[in-house]
Design a protein around this motif. Structure first.
Motif, PDB file in Angstrom:
ATOM      1  N   TYR A 101       0.661  -1.316  -0.102  1.00 19.70           N
ATOM      2  CA  TYR A 101      -0.174  -0.047  -0.020  1.00 19.70           C
ATOM      3  C   TYR A 101       0.964   1.258   0.116  1.00 19.70           C
ATOM      4  O   TYR A 101       0.335   2.366  -0.224  1.00 19.70           O
ATOM      5  CB  TYR A 101      -1.002   0.107   1.120  1.00 19.70           C
ATOM      6  CG  TYR A 101      -1.901  -1.137   1.321  1.00 19.70           C
ATOM      7  CD1 TYR A 101      -2.748  -1.355   0.265  1.00 19.70           C
ATOM      8  CD2 TYR A 101      -1.618  -2.137   2.330  1.00 19.70           C
ATOM      9  CE1 TYR A 101      -3.764  -2.410   0.516  1.00 19.70           C
ATOM     10  CE2 TYR A 101      -2.583  -3.090   2.455  1.00 19.70           C
ATOM     11  CZ  TYR A 101      -3.539  -3.467   1.441  1.00 19.70           C
ATOM     12  OH  TYR A 101      -4.163  -4.646   1.539  1.00 19.70           O
ATOM     13  N   CYS A 102       2.183   1.231   0.230  1.00 26.94           N
ATOM     14  CA  CYS A 102       2.988   2.498   0.135  1.00 26.94           C
ATOM     15  C   CYS A 102       3.517   2.647  -0.955  1.00 26.94           C
ATOM     16  O   CYS A 102       4.384   1.858  -1.385  1.00 26.94           O
ATOM     17  CB  CYS A 102       3.817   2.221   1.606  1.00 26.94           C
ATOM     18  SG  CYS A 102       3.164   2.263   3.209  1.00 26.94           S
ATOM     19  N   TRP A 103       3.718   3.896  -1.492  1.00 20.49           N
ATOM     20  CA  TRP A 103       4.378   4.477  -2.436  1.00 20.49           C
ATOM     21  C   TRP A 103       5.932   4.714  -1.853  1.00 20.49           C
ATOM     22  O   TRP A 103       6.221   5.034  -0.912  1.00 20.49           O
ATOM     23  CB  TRP A 103       3.926   6.046  -2.733  1.00 20.49           C
ATOM     24  CG  TRP A 103       4.606   6.854  -3.851  1.00 20.49           C
ATOM     25  CD1 TRP A 103       5.619   7.764  -3.367  1.00 20.49           C
ATOM     26  CD2 TRP A 103       4.693   6.445  -5.107  1.00 20.49           C
ATOM     27  NE1 TRP A 103       6.194   8.377  -4.518  1.00 20.49           N
ATOM     28  CE2 TRP A 103       5.663   7.650  -5.575  1.00 20.49           C
ATOM     29  CE3 TRP A 103       4.069   5.987  -6.146  1.00 20.49           C
ATOM     30  CZ2 TRP A 103       5.922   7.840  -7.034  1.00 20.49           C
ATOM     31  CZ3 TRP A 103       4.229   6.080  -7.526  1.00 20.49           C
ATOM     32  CH2 TRP A 103       5.004   7.172  -7.856  1.00 20.49           C
ATOM     33  N   MET A 156      -0.202  13.782  -8.894  1.00 14.65           N
ATOM     34  CA  MET A 156      -0.929  13.727 -10.394  1.00 14.65           C
ATOM     35  C   MET A 156      -1.767  14.634 -10.575  1.00 14.65           C
ATOM     36  O   MET A 156      -1.971  15.488 -11.752  1.00 14.65           O
ATOM     37  CB  MET A 156      -1.581  12.223 -10.077  1.00 14.65           C
ATOM     38  CG  MET A 156      -2.299  11.930 -11.672  1.00 14.65           C
ATOM     39  SD  MET A 156      -1.281  12.215 -12.941  1.00 14.65           S
ATOM     40  CE  MET A 156       0.121  10.699 -12.597  1.00 14.65           C
ATOM     41  N   VAL A 157      -2.407  15.544  -9.387  1.00 16.63           N
ATOM     42  CA  VAL A 157      -3.344  16.484  -9.592  1.00 16.63           C
ATOM     43  C   VAL A 157      -2.643  17.478 -10.089  1.00 16.63           C
ATOM     44  O   VAL A 157      -2.905  18.268 -11.278  1.00 16.63           O
ATOM     45  CB  VAL A 157      -4.073  16.631  -8.465  1.00 16.63           C
ATOM     46  CG1 VAL A 157      -4.877  17.891  -8.579  1.00 16.63           C
ATOM     47  CG2 VAL A 157      -4.840  15.785  -7.763  1.00 16.63           C
ATOM     48  N   THR A 183       3.788   6.992 -16.329  1.00 18.53           N
ATOM     49  CA  THR A 183       3.338   5.726 -15.855  1.00 18.53           C
ATOM     50  C   THR A 183       2.201   5.762 -14.931  1.00 18.53           C
ATOM     51  O   THR A 183       0.995   5.025 -15.269  1.00 18.53           O
ATOM     52  CB  THR A 183       4.367   4.681 -15.289  1.00 18.53           C
ATOM     53  OG1 THR A 183       5.427   4.663 -16.060  1.00 18.53           O
ATOM     54  CG2 THR A 183       3.575   3.388 -15.241  1.00 18.53           C
ATOM     55  N   LEU A 184       2.239   6.511 -13.780  1.00 20.37           N
ATOM     56  CA  LEU A 184       0.914   6.544 -13.007  1.00 20.37           C
ATOM     57  C   LEU A 184      -0.321   7.038 -13.601  1.00 20.37           C
ATOM     58  O   LEU A 184      -1.411   6.771 -13.286  1.00 20.37           O
ATOM     59  CB  LEU A 184       1.490   7.391 -11.853  1.00 20.37           C
ATOM     60  CG  LEU A 184       0.468   7.474 -10.698  1.00 20.37           C
ATOM     61  CD1 LEU A 184       0.123   6.138 -10.034  1.00 20.37           C
ATOM     62  CD2 LEU A 184       0.977   8.690  -9.826  1.00 20.37           C
ATOM     63  N   ASP A 189      -6.477   2.696 -11.289  1.00 19.23           N
ATOM     64  CA  ASP A 189      -6.710   2.960 -10.094  1.00 19.23           C
ATOM     65  C   ASP A 189      -7.544   4.051  -9.983  1.00 19.23           C
ATOM     66  O   ASP A 189      -7.534   5.082 -10.601  1.00 19.23           O
ATOM     67  CB  ASP A 189      -5.088   3.195  -9.324  1.00 19.23           C
ATOM     68  CG  ASP A 189      -5.127   3.383  -7.860  1.00 19.23           C
ATOM     69  OD1 ASP A 189      -6.246   3.750  -7.397  1.00 19.23           O
ATOM     70  OD2 ASP A 189      -4.092   3.595  -7.344  1.00 19.23           O
ATOM     71  N   GLU A 190      -8.653   3.569  -9.348  1.00 19.34           N
ATOM     72  CA  GLU A 190      -9.773   4.773  -8.997  1.00 19.34           C
ATOM     73  C   GLU A 190      -9.398   6.103  -8.314  1.00 19.34           C
ATOM     74  O   GLU A 190      -9.730   7.048  -8.250  1.00 19.34           O
ATOM     75  CB  GLU A 190     -10.970   4.214  -7.949  1.00 19.34           C
ATOM     76  CG  GLU A 190     -10.615   3.624  -6.861  1.00 19.34           C
ATOM     77  CD  GLU A 190     -10.013   2.216  -6.766  1.00 19.34           C
ATOM     78  OE1 GLU A 190     -10.136   1.533  -5.558  1.00 19.34           O
ATOM     79  OE2 GLU A 190      -9.591   1.567  -7.877  1.00 19.34           O
TER      80      GLU A 190
END
Length: 354
Positions: A101-103, A156-157, A183-184, A189-190
């Motif tokens: 779960y961790c980036w 990303m925003v 890539t992201l 991914d919602e």
């Protein structure tokens, strides 16, 4: 004799005499003046788990309907950078959760020189003085800081708010980070395809990760616990859910099919079906070790902490509309827990998704 009678009464009364507490926060709603907080909880499948027939372009009608509600903040089912930083200090307990779960902020730390606490503080500083019309350089810098702080969806925003020609290295973003963001952007991914995309479209500067995995931890007997809970999950409600899901997946190549999936996942009765299939079955799981109740305790703790994280953001910005994007099984719990808050109104997703 009196003492024995009292003990007998207490034994037989422990369940039968249970009553609702006299104080119910949900019945004491306010404020009398000014807007209350409105929360719309969107139950979503985890898009990464959908079959290859799912076309992310089919999310457009869902995004359009959510945008029309005009949320002022968006919360996502993701761990915050500070929580992952905390968990990394206890690898004996959280190693599996960290990997799942961790980036990994290491590449961004190399590019910016900021560790997670420093980057988190820097992001707060930048946003506190954020101009009405930031430059491309400022957005690239904030994106790099968010990545160093372990907040990829908020990065990303900023990336999506840049003109296409400005999505390049510079101002803290090196080539490695640009490749990561590229890539992201396409990841199923919602949190990205709905949360970050919608935040950028509405002019937000970030999203709010509100998931919590601090209740995670290894079981004393993973194999036995897994077998016991899997047996509990083998029930008619689970079969009903699986059959309905399989039927919906046949139409995920179209926008109409994707919207139908979201309508079904947010329909009345879906939370109770999830309970009957999963958490209620675990509650009654009969192993002497009470594996099912261990699991249920983890699940309720996680949802309570998620609700608390959402409430914290609402408390910092009273009177806002917040969209919460979360796995469908969490929806009923978050709505119930948030409904207990004096200053929160739950918005029905039904009319919105029609």
């Amino acid at each position: 004799m009196i003492r024995a009678s009292a003990l007998l009464f207490a034994f037989f009364c422990s369940a039968a005499c249970a009553q609702q507490p006299g104080f119910d926060p949900s019945k004491l709603k306010g404020p009398a003046q000014g807007p209350a907080n409105e929360v719309l909880v969107l139950g979503s499948p985890h898009l990464s788990q959908l079959p290859k027939t799912f076309d992310p372009a089919g999310l457009r009608p869902v995004l359009d309907l959510l945008a029309a509600w005009r949320p002022q903040a968006i919360a996502i089912e993701a761990l915050s950078g500070p929580q992952c930083d905390f968990m990394r200090r206890y690898p004996q307990r959280y190693q599996d959760s960290i990997e799942s779960y961790c980036w990994d902020p290491a590449p961004a730390r190399t590019a910016t020189g900021l560790d997670v606490p420093s980057a988190t503080a820097e992001a707060h500083r930048l946003l506190a003085a954020w101009p009405a019309s930031p430059t491309a350089a400022q957005r690239r810098r904030l994106a790099a800081v968010f990545l160093a702080g372990g907040e990829p969806a908020s990065a990303m925003v900023q990336w999506l708010r840049l003109p296409q020609a400005e999505r390049r290295a510079g101002d803290g973003l090196d080539g490695v980070l640009v490749d990561l963001l590229t890539t992201l952007q396409g990841r199923r991914d919602e949190s990205i395809l709905i949360g970050a995309q919608l935040a950028a479209r509405l002019g937000h500067e970030r999203v709010y990760p509100m998931d919590d995995h601090t209740a995670d931890g290894p079981s004393t007997d993973e194999k036995a616990a897994g077998a016991a809970i899997s047996k509990a999950w083998d029930n008619p409600a689970t079969k009903k859910r699986l059959a309905a899901s399989a039927a919906r997946e046949k139409s995920l190549g179209t926008a109409e099919g994707v919207l139908a999936m979201y309508r079904a996942d947010n329909a009345p009765g879906e939370a109770k079906l999830a309970y009957d299939s999963d958490f209620g079955a675990a509650l009654e799981e009969p192993s002497p070790q009470r594996f099912g109740r261990n699991y249920l305790g983890y699940w309720e703790t996680r949802n309570l902490r998620m609700a608390a994280n959402i409430r914290e953001v609402l408390g910092e910005h009273p009177g806002m509309r917040m969209l919460v994007i979360v796995g469908s099984s969490h929806k009923g719990y978050l709505e119930a827990y948030l409904h207990q808050m004096h200053d929160v109104r739950i918005v029905d997703t039904g009319p919105l998704l029609r």
